[in-house]
Motif scaffolding. Sequence first.
Motif, PDB file in Angstrom:
ATOM      1  N   ALA A  10       0.831  -1.199   0.000  1.00 12.30           N
ATOM      2  CA  ALA A  10       0.000   0.000   0.000  1.00 12.30           C
ATOM      3  C   ALA A  10       0.864   1.247   0.000  1.00 12.30           C
ATOM      4  CB  ALA A  10      -0.915   0.002   1.223  1.00 12.30           C
ATOM      5  N   GLY A  11       1.326   1.636  -1.177  1.00 14.71           N
ATOM      6  CA  GLY A  11       2.109   2.860  -1.301  1.00 14.71           C
ATOM      7  C   GLY A  11       3.587   2.598  -1.080  1.00 14.71           C
ATOM      8  N   LEU A  12       4.420   3.438  -1.631  1.00 15.98           N
ATOM      9  CA  LEU A  12       5.859   3.275  -1.528  1.00 15.98           C
ATOM     10  C   LEU A  12       6.354   3.889  -0.224  1.00 15.98           C
ATOM     11  CD1 LEU A  12       6.817   4.242  -5.178  1.00 15.98           C
ATOM     12  CD2 LEU A  12       6.622   1.959  -4.205  1.00 15.98           C
ATOM     13  N   VAL A  13       7.183   3.148   0.463  1.00 13.33           N
ATOM     14  CA  VAL A  13       7.748   3.624   1.719  1.00 13.33           C
ATOM     15  C   VAL A  13       9.060   4.345   1.439  1.00 13.33           C
ATOM     16  CG1 VAL A  13       8.612   2.934   3.987  1.00 13.33           C
ATOM     17  CG2 VAL A  13       6.669   1.723   2.975  1.00 13.33           C
ATOM     18  N   LEU A  14       9.205   5.525   1.945  1.00 14.47           N
ATOM     19  CA  LEU A  14      10.394   6.310   1.660  1.00 14.47           C
ATOM     20  C   LEU A  14      11.611   5.718   2.343  1.00 14.47           C
ATOM     21  CD1 LEU A  14       8.991   9.929   1.966  1.00 14.47           C
ATOM     22  CD2 LEU A  14       9.196   8.497  -0.071  1.00 14.47           C
ATOM     23  N   GLY A  15      12.775   5.878   1.715  1.00 15.64           N
ATOM     24  CA  GLY A  15      14.022   5.389   2.273  1.00 15.64           C
ATOM     25  C   GLY A  15      14.339   6.087   3.586  1.00 15.64           C
ATOM     26  N   LEU A  16      15.159   5.437   4.412  1.00 18.30           N
ATOM     27  CA  LEU A  16      15.490   5.979   5.710  1.00 18.30           C
ATOM     28  C   LEU A  16      16.430   7.169   5.574  1.00 18.30           C
ATOM     29  CD1 LEU A  16      15.994   2.672   7.699  1.00 18.30           C
ATOM     30  CD2 LEU A  16      13.973   4.115   7.592  1.00 18.30           C
ATOM     31  N   SER A  17      16.187   8.173   6.392  1.00 13.98           N
ATOM     32  CA  SER A  17      16.954   9.409   6.267  1.00 13.98           C
ATOM     33  C   SER A  17      18.404   9.241   6.699  1.00 13.98           C
ATOM     34  CB  SER A  17      16.294  10.515   7.116  1.00 13.98           C
ATOM     35  OG  SER A  17      16.238  10.134   8.482  1.00 13.98           O
ATOM     36  N   ASN A  18      18.709   8.207   7.525  1.00  8.09           N
ATOM     37  CA  ASN A  18      20.083   8.064   7.983  1.00  8.09           C
ATOM     38  C   ASN A  18      20.921   7.178   7.074  1.00  8.09           C
ATOM     39  OD1 ASN A  18      18.808   5.706   8.612  1.00  8.09           O
ATOM     40  ND2 ASN A  18      19.497   5.614  10.729  1.00  8.09           N
ATOM     41  N   ALA A  19      20.334   6.696   5.973  1.00  5.30           N
ATOM     42  CA  ALA A  19      21.150   6.029   4.969  1.00  5.30           C
ATOM     43  C   ALA A  19      22.015   7.079   4.269  1.00  5.30           C
ATOM     44  CB  ALA A  19      20.259   5.295   3.969  1.00  5.30           C
ATOM     45  N   LEU A  20      23.036   6.622   3.551  1.00  3.69           N
ATOM     46  CA  LEU A  20      23.952   7.547   2.879  1.00  3.69           C
ATOM     47  C   LEU A  20      23.597   7.650   1.404  1.00  3.69           C
ATOM     48  CD1 LEU A  20      27.364   6.430   4.439  1.00  3.69           C
ATOM     49  CD2 LEU A  20      25.768   8.181   5.254  1.00  3.69           C
ATOM     50  N   ASN A  21      23.599   8.863   0.875  1.00  6.52           N
ATOM     51  CA  ASN A  21      23.302   9.057  -0.538  1.00  6.52           C
ATOM     52  C   ASN A  21      24.584   8.962  -1.365  1.00  6.52           C
ATOM     53  OD1 ASN A  21      24.632  11.577  -0.395  1.00  6.52           O
ATOM     54  ND2 ASN A  21      22.728  12.642   0.128  1.00  6.52           N
ATOM     55  N   ALA A  22      24.446   9.164  -2.672  1.00  7.49           N
ATOM     56  CA  ALA A  22      25.588   8.999  -3.569  1.00  7.49           C
ATOM     57  C   ALA A  22      26.724   9.962  -3.233  1.00  7.49           C
ATOM     58  CB  ALA A  22      25.141   9.183  -5.017  1.00  7.49           C
ATOM     59  N   ASP A  23      26.404  11.213  -2.947  1.00  9.80           N
ATOM     60  CA  ASP A  23      27.454  12.182  -2.641  1.00  9.80           C
ATOM     61  C   ASP A  23      28.234  11.784  -1.395  1.00  9.80           C
ATOM     62  OD1 ASP A  23      26.904  13.764  -4.828  1.00  9.80           O
ATOM     63  OD2 ASP A  23      25.551  15.108  -3.742  1.00  9.80           O
ATOM     64  N   GLU A  24      27.524  11.208  -0.421  1.00  6.72           N
ATOM     65  CA  GLU A  24      28.209  10.780   0.806  1.00  6.72           C
ATOM     66  C   GLU A  24      29.072   9.542   0.560  1.00  6.72           C
ATOM     67  OE1 GLU A  24      25.197  12.132   4.341  1.00  6.72           O
ATOM     68  OE2 GLU A  24      24.385  10.759   2.831  1.00  6.72           O
ATOM     69  N   TRP A  25      28.622   8.643  -0.321  1.00 10.97           N
ATOM     70  CA  TRP A  25      29.424   7.460  -0.627  1.00 10.97           C
ATOM     71  C   TRP A  25      30.665   7.815  -1.434  1.00 10.97           C
ATOM     72  CZ3 TRP A  25      29.676   2.480   0.912  1.00 10.97           C
ATOM     73  CH2 TRP A  25      28.646   2.024   1.718  1.00 10.97           C
ATOM     74  N   LYS A  26      30.651   8.921  -2.148  1.00 10.80           N
ATOM     75  CA  LYS A  26      31.848   9.356  -2.871  1.00 10.80           C
ATOM     76  C   LYS A  26      32.995   9.671  -1.915  1.00 10.80           C
ATOM     77  CE  LYS A  26      29.435  11.325  -6.890  1.00 10.80           C
ATOM     78  NZ  LYS A  26      29.219  12.548  -7.700  1.00 10.80           N
ATOM     79  N   GLN A  27      32.678   9.903  -0.652  1.00  8.47           N
ATOM     80  CA  GLN A  27      33.689  10.192   0.359  1.00  8.47           C
ATOM     81  C   GLN A  27      34.239   8.927   1.003  1.00  8.47           C
ATOM     82  OE1 GLN A  27      34.629  13.353   1.205  1.00  8.47           O
ATOM     83  NE2 GLN A  27      33.101  14.539   0.107  1.00  8.47           N
ATOM     84  N   ARG A  28      33.662   7.772   0.676  1.00  4.75           N
ATOM     85  CA  ARG A  28      34.009   6.515   1.348  1.00  4.75           C
ATOM     86  C   ARG A  28      34.950   5.656   0.511  1.00  4.75           C
ATOM     87  NH1 ARG A  28      31.612   5.832   6.714  1.00  4.75           N
ATOM     88  NH2 ARG A  28      30.220   7.631   6.862  1.00  4.75           N
ATOM     89  N   SER A  29      35.613   4.721   1.179  1.00  2.00           N
ATOM     90  CA  SER A  29      36.424   3.696   0.527  1.00  2.00           C
ATOM     91  C   SER A  29      35.914   2.343   1.012  1.00  2.00           C
ATOM     92  CB  SER A  29      37.906   3.852   0.878  1.00  2.00           C
ATOM     93  OG  SER A  29      38.410   5.093   0.422  1.00  2.00           O
ATOM     94  N   ILE A  30      35.577   1.454   0.080  1.00  2.00           N
ATOM     95  CA  ILE A  30      34.883   0.212   0.403  1.00  2.00           C
ATOM     96  C   ILE A  30      35.841  -0.972   0.402  1.00  2.00           C
ATOM     97  CG2 ILE A  30      33.009  -1.347  -0.262  1.00  2.00           C
ATOM     98  CD1 ILE A  30      31.712   0.978  -1.749  1.00  2.00           C
ATOM     99  N   TYR A  31      35.677  -1.826   1.403  1.00  2.00           N
ATOM    100  CA  TYR A  31      36.381  -3.107   1.480  1.00  2.00           C
ATOM    101  C   TYR A  31      35.335  -4.200   1.306  1.00  2.00           C
ATOM    102  CZ  TYR A  31      39.547  -6.696   3.470  1.00  2.00           C
ATOM    103  OH  TYR A  31      40.336  -7.797   3.693  1.00  2.00           O
ATOM    104  N   GLN A  32      35.417  -4.946   0.212  1.00  2.00           N
ATOM    105  CA  GLN A  32      34.434  -5.991  -0.068  1.00  2.00           C
ATOM    106  C   GLN A  32      34.834  -7.300   0.588  1.00  2.00           C
ATOM    107  OE1 GLN A  32      34.148  -7.380  -4.111  1.00  2.00           O
ATOM    108  NE2 GLN A  32      32.516  -8.829  -3.625  1.00  2.00           N
ATOM    109  N   VAL A  33      33.893  -7.908   1.307  1.00  2.00           N
ATOM    110  CA  VAL A  33      34.120  -9.219   1.902  1.00  2.00           C
ATOM    111  C   VAL A  33      33.062 -10.187   1.394  1.00  2.00           C
ATOM    112  CG1 VAL A  33      35.109  -8.207   3.984  1.00  2.00           C
ATOM    113  CG2 VAL A  33      32.682  -8.813   3.964  1.00  2.00           C
ATOM    114  N   LEU A  34      33.434 -11.450   1.284  1.00  4.54           N
ATOM    115  CA  LEU A  34      32.472 -12.518   1.100  1.00  4.54           C
ATOM    116  C   LEU A  34      32.252 -13.096   2.497  1.00  4.54           C
ATOM    117  CD1 LEU A  34      31.337 -13.424  -1.718  1.00  4.54           C
ATOM    118  CD2 LEU A  34      32.517 -15.583  -1.287  1.00  4.54           C
TER     119      LEU A  34
END
Length: 569
Positions: A10-34
Amino acid sequence: MWLQRGICFAGLVLGLSNALNADEWKQRSIYQVLTDRFALASGDQDTCNQGGCPYGNYCGGTLKGIQQQLPYITGMGFDAIWISPVVDNTDCGYHGYWAQKQFEIESHFGGAQQLSELMMAAKAAGVAVMLDIVVNHMGPPQQQNSYPEFSPFNSTDHYHGTLASHCSATDSGISQQQREVCWLANLGDLKQENLFVTNQLLQWATGLQQTYEFDGIRIDTVPYVPKTFFKALKEGPLQGTYAVGECLVPISMQAVAGYQWSSDEGVNGPLLDGVLNYPLFQALRNCFQQGGSLQDLLNAWMVINSTFHDAGALGNFAENHDQPRWLLGNPDVSTYQNALVATFFLPGVPIAYYGTEQGMAGGQSDNDKRQPLWQHGGYNQQAPLYQWTRRLVSARKAMLKYLTGNPIDDVANLQVTPDGNVLSFVRGSALAVVTRRGFSGSASVPTPFRPGTQLCDELQSVSVSTHVCDNSTSNRQDCGHSGTEKPDCEAAGCCWSPIDPNPGSVPWCFYPTGGPPGPPPSPPGPPPAANCIVVGQDGSVQIQVNSGLPKVYILKTSLDSHSTEQQRA
């Protein structure tokens, strides 16, 4: 079960405000794990040899193991991790991509409790968490014409065909429309045009975000799913949350770019925030691993930058769990170091794959691309590539500090020297230099900095051997270091194994493959004066390259604001 399900969305639920957007992820460095292959939790045992899975068994890595090794990850400076899909999987789904019960958390990984604890620990450590998700398919069906083992998608109406009757998404010459309804590797292909399927997937994504508050999402097998679904996903559960998609199919770069910004009727405009930068990945491998030209790499970047709506939001990488490890294709560590400098300093969200900092080379099979870290190097923070990676991430953070308030994706002075041996560019306060394999010599490269400006090489790159701590070999030699305590063993530059090599024996301190590694590296201090350069009157600098090793020079004196305006490459 961690979420109550309903049939109607019933309607689309908006994303959480404390998630990080694209501009904020541009500041990050990711370590991928399996998740299954990164770390055993304290007291857990290796289970790689238990089970009859033809493509690899569960090895015992868990979310708790990741949590306990967060200091190892942050010790390199990484402030984000990418973890495997967490839904309950079919037997042998150690990688997380074979969903069975969509609304439950995989018990092999530690279940919902360990996931919650990891999220809390990561947030406390300042580490963003990117979750891998799959919306294209479930796991391999057990029945030819029915799906009783899957939940909630247990009806033939939920799939495009059956195991007994379906088309293959990997057939040559298929259309995009066919790709979206055909099966990938005999995995049950979900029918997103079925309202129940779409509603359940959107509710599931909503529940994940509401329950665990992931900072970002990586989406598997994107081109096999209609764009209309991703539009609903981004306008609903993932609104405001960085979402990067995997597009690993033989289509044009323009078609791949269409998953970031679509021109299709009905889905015109922004779609996902970014995709994994496979065009750059291929250019890096062609250039550094296979000995191609730096000019071709520069040209590839120019095409990427002009084709994608926001190249800075793409996920840059040199290796991942689907590709053979870099050092398998070329054991010369300097080629990997050059590729990682380009990955981390060109615009994009940089991603490093677990284990290479310990010299892992792996093998050609999917299982061997994802070997357990505890069997192949462990968590030695004195390993040369670990220390080098720490300096790399630190240099990127120094660059980003200068970019605060400035266009983060701007690149200046991107060029290849006339002899083709050096490619350099300036971004923020960083002058990044990558070179052809084995090149030693001097080069003059341009900068936008005023004369007299000092820059210092933060990497302090030195030649690194490919000695590996490989617990799987039978010819290991005792290191000879007194005692078997892990800190003492690793401080001596040796390998420590928590797994008994023989019944009844104690954990072992042994030499890496290739023999004694020599003295451990000293903790890096400030760059020596010899690693610093000064901008000349014409704005250029003279650099000295040794053995094809890359450099990253960071600004040490103030800039003239009138002489540092940077133009997008």
